[in-house]
Design a protein around this motif. Structure first.
Motif, PDB file in Angstrom:
ATOM      1  N   LYS A 138      38.803  30.163  -4.034  1.00  0.00           N
ATOM      2  CA  LYS A 138      37.415  29.968  -4.468  1.00  0.00           C
ATOM      3  C   LYS A 138      37.329  28.903  -5.556  1.00  0.00           C
ATOM      4  O   LYS A 138      36.315  28.200  -5.659  1.00  0.00           O
ATOM      5  N   MET A 139      38.375  28.780  -6.370  1.00  0.00           N
ATOM      6  CA  MET A 139      38.412  27.737  -7.395  1.00  0.00           C
ATOM      7  C   MET A 139      38.652  26.361  -6.793  1.00  0.00           C
ATOM      8  O   MET A 139      38.485  25.344  -7.465  1.00  0.00           O
ATOM      9  N   GLY A 140      39.084  26.333  -5.547  1.00  0.00           N
ATOM     10  CA  GLY A 140      39.294  25.056  -4.873  1.00  0.00           C
ATOM     11  C   GLY A 140      40.588  24.361  -5.218  1.00  0.00           C
ATOM     12  O   GLY A 140      40.686  23.134  -5.061  1.00  0.00           O
ATOM     13  N   ILE A 141      41.597  25.111  -5.673  1.00  0.00           N
ATOM     14  CA  ILE A 141      42.892  24.496  -6.007  1.00  0.00           C
ATOM     15  C   ILE A 141      43.476  23.847  -4.755  1.00  0.00           C
ATOM     16  O   ILE A 141      43.733  24.512  -3.756  1.00  0.00           O
ATOM     17  N   ARG A 142      43.707  22.540  -4.827  1.00  0.00           N
ATOM     18  CA  ARG A 142      44.126  21.785  -3.648  1.00  0.00           C
ATOM     19  C   ARG A 142      45.636  21.579  -3.560  1.00  0.00           C
ATOM     20  O   ARG A 142      46.173  21.408  -2.461  1.00  0.00           O
ATOM     21  N   LEU A 143      46.300  21.537  -4.706  1.00  0.00           N
ATOM     22  CA  LEU A 143      47.711  21.168  -4.702  1.00  0.00           C
ATOM     23  C   LEU A 143      48.465  21.957  -5.754  1.00  0.00           C
ATOM     24  O   LEU A 143      47.956  22.191  -6.857  1.00  0.00           O
ATOM     25  N   VAL A 144      49.690  22.350  -5.424  1.00  0.00           N
ATOM     26  CA  VAL A 144      50.597  23.013  -6.357  1.00  0.00           C
ATOM     27  C   VAL A 144      51.799  22.108  -6.581  1.00  0.00           C
ATOM     28  O   VAL A 144      52.451  21.676  -5.615  1.00  0.00           O
ATOM     29  N   CYS A 145      52.093  21.804  -7.839  1.00  0.00           N
ATOM     30  CA  CYS A 145      53.298  21.062  -8.212  1.00  0.00           C
ATOM     31  C   CYS A 145      54.288  22.060  -8.818  1.00  0.00           C
ATOM     32  O   CYS A 145      53.988  22.691  -9.837  1.00  0.00           O
ATOM     33  N   ASP A 146      55.450  22.188  -8.193  1.00  0.00           N
ATOM     34  CA  ASP A 146      56.431  23.216  -8.553  1.00  0.00           C
ATOM     35  C   ASP A 146      57.670  22.562  -9.146  1.00  0.00           C
ATOM     36  O   ASP A 146      58.374  21.815  -8.465  1.00  0.00           O
ATOM     37  N   PHE A 147      57.940  22.839 -10.429  1.00  0.00           N
ATOM     38  CA  PHE A 147      59.089  22.254 -11.113  1.00  0.00           C
ATOM     39  C   PHE A 147      60.363  23.096 -10.973  1.00  0.00           C
ATOM     40  O   PHE A 147      61.392  22.764 -11.557  1.00  0.00           O
ATOM     41  N   ARG A 148      60.313  24.180 -10.231  1.00  0.00           N
ATOM     42  CA  ARG A 148      61.474  25.053 -10.113  1.00  0.00           C
ATOM     43  C   ARG A 148      62.542  24.448  -9.197  1.00  0.00           C
ATOM     44  O   ARG A 148      62.266  23.563  -8.377  1.00  0.00           O
ATOM     45  N   THR A 149      63.752  24.956  -9.349  1.00  0.00           N
ATOM     46  CA  THR A 149      64.856  24.523  -8.494  1.00  0.00           C
ATOM     47  C   THR A 149      64.748  25.198  -7.129  1.00  0.00           C
ATOM     48  O   THR A 149      64.056  26.211  -6.982  1.00  0.00           O
ATOM     49  N   PRO A 150      65.439  24.660  -6.116  1.00  0.00           N
ATOM     50  CA  PRO A 150      65.412  25.316  -4.796  1.00  0.00           C
ATOM     51  C   PRO A 150      65.844  26.777  -4.849  1.00  0.00           C
ATOM     52  O   PRO A 150      65.274  27.619  -4.137  1.00  0.00           O
ATOM     53  N   ALA A 151      66.843  27.100  -5.688  1.00  0.00           N
ATOM     54  CA  ALA A 151      67.300  28.488  -5.791  1.00  0.00           C
ATOM     55  C   ALA A 151      66.216  29.376  -6.381  1.00  0.00           C
ATOM     56  O   ALA A 151      66.040  30.531  -5.952  1.00  0.00           O
ATOM     57  N   GLU A 152      65.490  28.884  -7.360  1.00  0.00           N
ATOM     58  CA  GLU A 152      64.389  29.662  -7.934  1.00  0.00           C
ATOM     59  C   GLU A 152      63.302  29.906  -6.896  1.00  0.00           C
ATOM     60  O   GLU A 152      62.748  31.008  -6.809  1.00  0.00           O
ATOM     61  N   ILE A 153      62.991  28.873  -6.138  1.00  0.00           N
ATOM     62  CA  ILE A 153      61.945  28.997  -5.125  1.00  0.00           C
ATOM     63  C   ILE A 153      62.357  29.984  -4.039  1.00  0.00           C
ATOM     64  O   ILE A 153      61.553  30.811  -3.587  1.00  0.00           O
ATOM     65  N   GLU A 154      63.623  29.924  -3.628  1.00  0.00           N
ATOM     66  CA  GLU A 154      64.105  30.839  -2.593  1.00  0.00           C
ATOM     67  C   GLU A 154      64.059  32.280  -3.084  1.00  0.00           C
ATOM     68  O   GLU A 154      63.745  33.200  -2.321  1.00  0.00           O
ATOM     69  N   LYS A 155      64.349  32.468  -4.376  1.00  0.00           N
ATOM     70  CA  LYS A 155      64.362  33.820  -4.935  1.00  0.00           C
ATOM     71  C   LYS A 155      62.960  34.411  -5.020  1.00  0.00           C
ATOM     72  O   LYS A 155      62.769  35.615  -4.803  1.00  0.00           O
ATOM     73  N   LEU A 156      61.974  33.580  -5.312  1.00  0.00           N
ATOM     74  CA  LEU A 156      60.595  34.066  -5.434  1.00  0.00           C
ATOM     75  C   LEU A 156      59.635  32.962  -4.992  1.00  0.00           C
ATOM     76  O   LEU A 156      59.089  32.226  -5.811  1.00  0.00           O
ATOM     77  N   PRO A 157      59.391  32.834  -3.694  1.00  0.00           N
ATOM     78  CA  PRO A 157      58.497  31.786  -3.188  1.00  0.00           C
ATOM     79  C   PRO A 157      57.071  31.966  -3.703  1.00  0.00           C
ATOM     80  O   PRO A 157      56.602  33.083  -3.913  1.00  0.00           O
ATOM     81  N   ASP A 158      56.384  30.855  -3.886  1.00  0.00           N
ATOM     82  CA  ASP A 158      54.976  30.904  -4.267  1.00  0.00           C
ATOM     83  C   ASP A 158      54.158  31.588  -3.188  1.00  0.00           C
ATOM     84  O   ASP A 158      54.428  31.429  -1.997  1.00  0.00           O
ATOM     85  N   ARG A 159      53.143  32.326  -3.606  1.00  0.00           N
ATOM     86  CA  ARG A 159      52.194  32.925  -2.659  1.00  0.00           C
ATOM     87  C   ARG A 159      50.960  32.044  -2.479  1.00  0.00           C
ATOM     88  O   ARG A 159      50.083  32.356  -1.681  1.00  0.00           O
ATOM     89  N   TYR A 160      50.895  30.980  -3.237  1.00  0.00           N
ATOM     90  CA  TYR A 160      49.804  30.020  -3.085  1.00  0.00           C
ATOM     91  C   TYR A 160      50.404  28.628  -3.107  1.00  0.00           C
ATOM     92  O   TYR A 160      51.282  28.369  -3.921  1.00  0.00           O
ATOM     93  N   PRO A 161      49.967  27.733  -2.213  1.00  0.00           N
ATOM     94  CA  PRO A 161      48.875  27.897  -1.264  1.00  0.00           C
ATOM     95  C   PRO A 161      49.290  28.686  -0.030  1.00  0.00           C
ATOM     96  O   PRO A 161      50.434  28.598   0.401  1.00  0.00           O
ATOM     97  N   PRO A 162      48.367  29.434   0.541  1.00  0.00           N
ATOM     98  CA  PRO A 162      48.691  30.233   1.730  1.00  0.00           C
ATOM     99  C   PRO A 162      48.627  29.395   2.996  1.00  0.00           C
ATOM    100  O   PRO A 162      47.914  28.395   3.053  1.00  0.00           O
ATOM    101  N   GLY A 163      49.360  29.801   3.992  1.00  0.00           N
ATOM    102  CA  GLY A 163      49.275  29.157   5.299  1.00  0.00           C
ATOM    103  C   GLY A 163      50.036  27.851   5.382  1.00  0.00           C
ATOM    104  O   GLY A 163      50.443  27.283   4.374  1.00  0.00           O
TER     105      GLY A 163
END
Length: 340
Positions: A138-163
């Motif tokens: 609803k806020m219209g967030i278009r893009l997520v910039c993720d500074f985490r390492t691949p291992a961090e992302i694999e351990k806890l993937p973002d739930r946004y953006p969906p799809g």
């Protein structure tokens, strides 16, 4: 939660969350006979001025109720004897993201303010609830910039953006031999001597000196209007995201004092989460006080970054041009776009 957590102040105007569907807006007045009109809307650039949310004369506050708890609001405060001010909550009201906040409202050196609702900073988005995901949509967030390492992302993937169509830009930043994803394993094994304030300070400075290409990509990304509104984040939203926020605000000519205060807000917003983290650390037989610098946003770390940018590069803008290789015209355009 305290009023300090729930309150946002811009000069002499403050907004305080008073309930799930209500806020209080207060101000200082020179002329007690002046009228104050408050308008509300979900888009800071398109607030409906046909129907005031509140109108008062000779008062220093209004209470606004009946707000939708699942939407973010921006308020335009219009005095009869002066210019209007747009204000919102610094912290976005999410359940699974405690350090998601707006960089809007801060005053730059030329008197303009950073536009609300364009650039957000956050902790990781892996614990967002279903409600949070819809809220950000609803806020219209278009893009997520993720500074985490691949291992961090694999351990806890973002739930946004969906799809599959959601936009996410990975810009991994890591200093030292250990991956942040391994932190609790190291604590469990008693390997904690490295988790000092000095380690954090050196890490912040390495984020500047060793990752200029990342910052070049990041600034080209936030300078593209089609990417905004956007959010950038790391894991706790305090260190890598803290350096990103500092560079962004400094590039917009926001004073160092304000940058320092913004950095410190992380300690306020993550305080409740820290308690559960510290309980987990105690269960491992470790005193959290010995390693608290790693889990907080150390004031000396951001001070060191500010000093390093001045001493080594002259300014953040000079760093972004001379070290990161950005075009000065991009930084000028960023100011034109993000300051009002």
């Amino acid at each position: 939660m305290t009023n300090e957590i729930n309150q946002t102040c811009l000069d002499d105007i403050c907004l305080t969350r008073t309930g799930d569907d209500s806020v209080k807006i207060s101000w200082q007045m020179r002329d007690m006979a002046a009228e104050m009109v408050v308008f509300a809307g979900e888009d800071p650039d398109d607030i409906d001025r046909r129907r005031p949310a509140a109108e008062v004369t000779g008062k220093t506050e209004v209470h606004i109720t009946g707000l939708d708890p699942d939407r973010r609001y921006y308020f335009e405060v219009v005095p009869s004897d002066g210019p209007s001010t747009i204000i919102s909550e610094r912290r976005v009201q999410l359940v699974g993201g405690v350090n998601f906040r707006d960089l809007g409202g801060y005053r730059a050196g030329d008197g303009r303010r950073v536009r609300w609702g364009k650039i957000f900073r956050s902790d990781n988005l892996g614990r967002l609830t279903d409600r949070d995901v819809v809220f950000l949509q609803k806020m219209g967030i278009r893009l997520v910039c993720d500074f985490r390492t691949p291992a961090e992302i694999e351990k806890l993937p973002d739930r946004y953006p969906p799809g599959p169509d959601g936009q996410s830009l990975r810009l991994p930043i890591r200093h030292g031999e250990s991956d942040p994803a391994d932190t609790f394993d190291r604590i469990k094994n008693g390997d904690i001597d490295w988790m000092t304030e000095d380690y954090m300070i050196k890490g912040y400075i390495k984020n500047i000196d060793h990752f200029a290409p990342v910052w070049a990509t990041f600034f080209k990304t936030i300078a593209e209007p089609s990417n905004r509104p956007l959010v950038f984040h790391c894991t706790g939203g305090k260190d890598r995201a803290g350096v990103a926020a500092a560079l962004t605000l400094l590039a917009l000519d926001v004073p160092e004092e304000t940058v320092f205060r913004d950095h410190g807000l992380s300690n306020l917003y993550i305080a409740a989460v820290l308690e559960s983290i510290y309980d987990r650390i105690r269960a491992m037989g470790v005193d959290p006080d010995r390693i608290s610098a790693y889990f907080t946003a150390p004031p000396n770390a951001i001070i060191s970054v500010l000093e390093h940018l001045r001493n080594a590069y002259g300014s953040a803008a000079n760093y972004l041009v001379s070290k990161a290789g950005l075009n000065e015209k991009l930084l000028i355009q960023l100011k034109d776009d993000l300051l009002k």
